[in-house]
Motif scaffolding. Structure first.
Motif: not given
Length: 349
Positions: A80-85, A112-113, A217-222, A225-227
């Protein structure tokens, strides 16, 4: 369906363990949003209309060593505190008496998954589809840059070579399954043991274990956002993650189907060689050497998918999936053989 997560006991637990979740006199709303053969994910809606996500193991028969919720919780808490979403962790429950199993709660991440070919069309054709592949690789490189010791996961290291351990574990596990003919699985296993022994000693890094667009999960820009879905995570060989991503990255015209129904079969997604080049660039790896070794990791991904499929087939054969699923069970059995044979082919065996 709320049998697997009864709302009233969950609400009582939230009141005690997660005070940041508003609860009232009525139970929270529970809706299953994914799962079936893996750990299950539920959307929890609180008294104020806020959304949260809950993970618990599947119901019914599962193979030994699978579905360790505390392990998932450790990985997302450490990252959670790292650059990995990752979805921010909220609370973990080790008491199976609350809802019938261990579980954990995390914040809900909108996105979006893209878990199959049809979903791949939901992103607009153009820059977003290209970004989805390239940013997925960027996030994977960020994950593999995390020092397990620095985030408190160093004690999860195991002695010996990661691929050797994985080959032993999955081979043992597949022989506990109900698959009647394991000859192709065994032949691929023997070939992988021979080929993996010739690889250079791997780095010891965090390996997600199931890294593909269907777990992001990806946003509309691709952009990612989260793994999600950390149940197979380990301290291991990072190239196993890359091999898994490549094996799942189907493209139009592929002679061998991907390991899963691939969103990348839609037009506009990047090709596999560009993903590999991006990973080499982001990690500083020698690109020709990476390409030369990757066939072993792709073959391992296909073989491991055969072993995972054997576990799913066993649930059908055991009647856990319902009495009317004989056709689905037969399809799962055929997929086990197909992936094992594809693994052999990838190794030139």
């Amino acid at each position: 369906m709320t049998d697997a997560v009864p709302p009233r006991p969950l609400t009582d637990w939230l009141r005690r363990a997660a005070p940041q979740v508003p609860v009232g006199d009525e139970p929270v709303l529970v809706e299953r949003i994914s799962g079936g053969h893996s750990n299950l994910t539920y959307r929890i809606t609180d008294a104020a209309g806020g959304r949260w996500a809950l993970r618990r193991p599947p119901t019914g028969m599962v193979l030994a060593t699978a579905h360790d919720m505390s392990r998932e919780w450790r990985f997302i808490s450490a990252l959670a505190p790292t650059p990995v979403p990752v979805a921010p962790p909220v609370a973990y429950c080790a008491d199976p008496d609350v809802i019938g199993a261990e579980f954990y709660l995390m914040e809900f991440v909108d996105g979006d998954v893209l878990n199959d070919e049809e979903a791949g069309h939901r992103l607009p054709d153009g820059p977003a589809r290209r970004t989805a592949g390239l940013h997925a690789v960027d996030v994977l490189a960020d994950l593999h840059a995390v020092d397990p010791d620095a985030v408190g996961l160093g004690d999860l290291r195991r002695p010996g070579n990661y691929l050797e351990r994985q080959l032993r574990r999955w081979h043992r596990q597949v022989h506990e399954s109900a698959v009647p003919d394991l000859s192709a699985v065994d032949a691929a296993h023997a070939a992988l043991v021979r080929r993996s022994a010739a690889l250079a000693p791997p780095e010891s890094r965090i390996a997600h274990g199931d890294y593909r667009l269907g777990n992001l999960a990806v946003g509309p820009d691709g952009r990612v956002r989260a793994v999600f879905d950390w149940e197979l995570a380990a301290i291991g060989d990072p190239l196993a993650d890359l091999g898994w991503l490549i094996a799942s990255w189907g493209r139009p015209g592929d002679p061998v189907p991907a390991t899963v129904s691939a969103p990348s079969l839609a037009p506009g997604y990047v090709d596999r060689d560009e993903l590999v080049a991006r990973y080499a660039e982001r990690t500083g790896r020698d690109h020709p050497r990476l390409v030369a070794d990757l066939d072993v990791y792709v073959a391992f991904a296909r073989w491991r998918m055969a072993c995972i499929g054997a576990g799913v087939y066993s649930r059908y054969a055991g009647g856990v999936m319902g009495a009317d699923d004989s056709d689905a069970g037969a399809s799962r059995l055929a997929a086990v053989q197909r992936q094992a044979e594809a693994a052999l082919a990838a190794l030139g065996s």
